[in-house]
Every structure is written in structure tokens, then in C-alpha cells.
Write a protein that holds these residues in place. Structure first.
Motif, PDB file in Angstrom:
ATOM      1  N   ILE A 121       0.755  -1.125  -0.055  1.00 32.05           N
ATOM      2  CA  ILE A 121      -0.099  -0.247  -0.082  1.00 32.05           C
ATOM      3  C   ILE A 121       0.560   1.257  -0.274  1.00 32.05           C
ATOM      4  CG2 ILE A 121      -1.903  -1.010   0.800  1.00 32.05           C
ATOM      5  CD1 ILE A 121      -0.642  -0.086   3.873  1.00 32.05           C
ATOM      6  N   THR A 122       0.660   2.602  -1.029  1.00 30.36           N
ATOM      7  CA  THR A 122       1.538   3.203  -0.262  1.00 30.36           C
ATOM      8  C   THR A 122       0.694   4.823  -1.180  1.00 30.36           C
ATOM      9  OG1 THR A 122       3.347   4.539  -1.629  1.00 30.36           O
ATOM     10  CG2 THR A 122       2.141   3.224  -2.999  1.00 30.36           C
ATOM     11  N   GLY A 123       0.628   6.078  -0.592  1.00 30.74           N
ATOM     12  CA  GLY A 123       0.112   7.206  -0.984  1.00 30.74           C
ATOM     13  C   GLY A 123       1.340   7.897  -2.388  1.00 30.74           C
ATOM     14  N   TYR A 124       2.026   7.098  -2.212  1.00 26.28           N
ATOM     15  CA  TYR A 124       3.153   7.734  -3.136  1.00 26.28           C
ATOM     16  C   TYR A 124       3.443   6.635  -4.625  1.00 26.28           C
ATOM     17  CZ  TYR A 124       3.171  11.255  -0.335  1.00 26.28           C
ATOM     18  OH  TYR A 124       2.655  11.826   0.587  1.00 26.28           O
ATOM     19  N   THR A 155      -2.921   1.844  -3.922  1.00 23.51           N
ATOM     20  CA  THR A 155      -2.023   2.866  -3.683  1.00 23.51           C
ATOM     21  C   THR A 155      -3.367   4.415  -2.910  1.00 23.51           C
ATOM     22  OG1 THR A 155      -1.514   3.095  -6.423  1.00 23.51           O
ATOM     23  CG2 THR A 155      -2.103   5.696  -4.885  1.00 23.51           C
ATOM     24  N   LYS A 156      -3.205   4.570  -1.693  1.00 28.80           N
ATOM     25  CA  LYS A 156      -4.316   5.600  -0.805  1.00 28.80           C
ATOM     26  C   LYS A 156      -4.618   6.267  -1.537  1.00 28.80           C
ATOM     27  CE  LYS A 156      -0.826   4.264   2.967  1.00 28.80           C
ATOM     28  NZ  LYS A 156      -0.103   4.365   3.850  1.00 28.80           N
ATOM     29  N   PRO A 157      -5.902   6.577  -1.633  1.00 31.66           N
ATOM     30  CA  PRO A 157      -6.885   5.911  -0.806  1.00 31.66           C
ATOM     31  C   PRO A 157      -7.370   4.650  -1.048  1.00 31.66           C
ATOM     32  CG  PRO A 157      -7.734   7.713  -1.173  1.00 31.66           C
ATOM     33  CD  PRO A 157      -6.369   7.910  -1.715  1.00 31.66           C
ATOM     34  N   PHE A 158      -7.901   3.834  -1.174  1.00 33.99           N
ATOM     35  CA  PHE A 158      -8.255   2.381  -1.281  1.00 33.99           C
ATOM     36  C   PHE A 158      -9.533   2.558  -0.880  1.00 33.99           C
ATOM     37  CE2 PHE A 158      -4.657   1.356   0.858  1.00 33.99           C
ATOM     38  CZ  PHE A 158      -5.679   0.471   1.931  1.00 33.99           C
ATOM     39  N   ASP A 159      -9.935   1.505  -1.349  1.00 35.31           N
ATOM     40  CA  ASP A 159     -11.715   0.576  -1.405  1.00 35.31           C
ATOM     41  C   ASP A 159     -11.427  -0.889  -0.333  1.00 35.31           C
ATOM     42  OD1 ASP A 159     -14.299  -1.348  -1.257  1.00 35.31           O
ATOM     43  OD2 ASP A 159     -14.718   0.768  -1.809  1.00 35.31           O
ATOM     44  N   ASP A 160     -11.803  -0.694   1.580  1.00 38.07           N
ATOM     45  CA  ASP A 160     -11.790  -1.552   2.224  1.00 38.07           C
ATOM     46  C   ASP A 160     -11.979  -2.659   1.754  1.00 38.07           C
ATOM     47  OD1 ASP A 160     -11.292   0.708   3.713  1.00 38.07           O
ATOM     48  OD2 ASP A 160     -12.879   0.381   4.934  1.00 38.07           O
ATOM     49  N   GLU A 161     -13.303  -2.977   0.861  1.00 35.95           N
ATOM     50  CA  GLU A 161     -13.466  -4.253   0.299  1.00 35.95           C
ATOM     51  C   GLU A 161     -12.609  -4.676  -0.730  1.00 35.95           C
ATOM     52  OE1 GLU A 161     -15.376  -6.995   0.869  1.00 35.95           O
ATOM     53  OE2 GLU A 161     -16.172  -5.375   2.799  1.00 35.95           O
ATOM     54  N   VAL A 162     -11.335  -3.782  -1.336  1.00 35.48           N
ATOM     55  CA  VAL A 162     -10.050  -4.204  -2.144  1.00 35.48           C
ATOM     56  C   VAL A 162      -9.768  -4.439  -1.282  1.00 35.48           C
ATOM     57  CG1 VAL A 162      -8.893  -3.643  -3.841  1.00 35.48           C
ATOM     58  CG2 VAL A 162     -11.077  -2.737  -4.232  1.00 35.48           C
TER      59      VAL A 162
END
Length: 229
Positions: free
Chosen positions: A97-100, A119-126
Motif C-alpha cells: 500500500i502506498t500514497g505515492y 494506492t491510498k486511498p483504496f476501498d476497504d473491500e478491495v
């Protein structure tokens, strides 16, 4: 690590069927807490770490597990951590997971074996779907590892002569030919062969050949066998 994490680690070692655990490594405390709450709500255990170094101090988990890993971490990055543990913890799939994120970074992570790069933000279900897939992959890997260890243990129980007989039998030689190679009688070959089948828990010759293949056994050269006789 929180006291609750320590208690869970103890329960893990006492049960071969412990609840799968999701490791979270992120230097942002708010992200760690949010992911931990989400994962626990989904019915899974979670352990959080603020750095790669903290995570590396945690002994290997022997239950189905996966790692949710931030790319950008202080000192040792997520990609560097992936490289370090790739050969040691093959039963632990990694979800980045990353924001960049960028394309080269994603390609590097996926080529090294990551199963997802979000990539943040991501869907919780994903993320939860990726975690479920990772846990199942880990479960299969651990099962296969246990089977291989049991196979190695059975092979280790064979005597030197039984290993020699097994190597020749699985290479396709008949009992008479095996006896000729080893300088022993056909009856002796039959006795050793029976012991091999019993100790290896082989149902048939084909089954024994398959085991030898999994153990990557090769036929010993004739000279080596004569020296061992």
C-alpha cells in the motif's frame, strides 16, 4: 507491539489451527490503527509494526498469514524488506500500500512476488479481498511445506543401503539389475525394497518415483555405489 499482540502470539504457538494473522507495517499510526480495526472486524487477527526493523524481530508465523506493507518506511523501505524476506518467508504473501505509487515501483514489487499494489486511498473491500486471497495462498504454501518436511523425514529414516536401492529402483532398474549394481542378491534387494516402500509410505512404484522426484533424487554413479557397498 501491544500486550494483546503478545498474548495472541502465545496462542498461535499452542494451536496448529490458529486464526490467520495479518501483519501491518506502516509508519503512520493512524493508518495502522484503521487497518487493524478493519481487519479485526473481518474476523482476522492483526499485528502492527511501525517499521521494517520492528517486523523483522517478530519470529516467523507458522499459521496462514500475509503482510500489508507500506512502500515508504524510515531506514528500511517496504521494497527492501520484501527483498530481504522473499526467500525466507515464501508462505507470507505481500500486499503493498502506498500514497505515492508509480509504474516502475509497482512493476518492481509485482516482479518480486507481491500479489497486490494498492494506492491510498483504496476501498476497504478491495484490500480485504486481496487479504483473503493472500491468506489462502499462504495456507496452501504451509500445507505443501509440511508435506515436504514429512517426506524429507521419511527419507531420512532410510538406511544407507535402502537409499541406494531406492535410487536405483526409481531410475527404472529391475531387482536383478539393482543387485548387480550393488553386488547383493535379488532376495536382499527385495527385502530392502520392501523396507523402502514401508518407510516411505509408498503405495506403488509410481508413487515412490513421484516422491523421489519431489526430493530431487538422482541415481548415484556406479562407481560411487560400488564404493559404498
Amino acid at each position: 507491539m501491544t500486550p494483546a499482540n503478545a498474548v495472541e502470539r502465545e496462542s498461535e504457538s499452542s494451536s496448529a489451527h490458529a486464526t490467520p494473522v495479518v501483519f501491518i507495517v506502516d509508519d503512520d499510526v493512524s493508518v495502522r490503527e484503521s487497518l487493524e480495526a478493519m481487519i479485526r472486524f473481518a474476523g482476522l487477527r492483526a499485528e502492527t509494526f511501525a517499521s521494517a526493523q520492528d517486523f523483522l524481530e517478530r519470529p516467523r508465523a507458522m499459521v496462514p498469514n500475509c503482510l500489508v506493507l507500506d512502500v515508504r518506511l524510515p531506514e528500511l523501505s517496504g521494497l527492501e524488506l520484501q527483498n530481504r524476506i522473499a526467500s525466507e518467508r515464501t508462505d507470507m504473501p505481500i500486499i503493498f500500500i502506498t500514497g505515492y505509487g508509480d509504474v516502475p515501483m509497482t512493476v518492481r514489487a509485482m516482479k518480486a512476488g507481491a500479489i497486490e499494489f494498492l494506492t491510498k486511498p483504496f476501498d476497504d473491500e478491495v484490500l480485504l479481498d486481496a487479504i483473503r486471497q493472500a491468506i489462502e495462498r499462504s495456507r496452501v504454501a504451509l500445507s505443501e511445506e509440511a508435506e515436504m518436511q514429512a517426506l524429507r523425514d521419511r527419507y531420512a529414516s532410510l538406511s544407507r543401503r535402502e537409499r541406494e536401492v531406492m535410487a536405483l529402483v526409481v531410475s527404472g532398474l529391475l531387482n536383478k539389475q539393482v543387485g548387480g549394481e550393488l553386488g547383493i542378491t535379488v532376495y536382499t534387494v527385495q527385502v530392502h525394497r520392501g523396507q523402502v516402500m514401508r518407510k516411505m509410505n509408498a503405495r506403488s512404484l509410481a508413487n515412490l518415483v513421484n516422491m523421489a522426484g519431489r526430493l530431487r533424487l538422482g541415481r548415484a554413479p556406479r562407481a560411487a555405489l560400488q564404493m559404498a557397498a
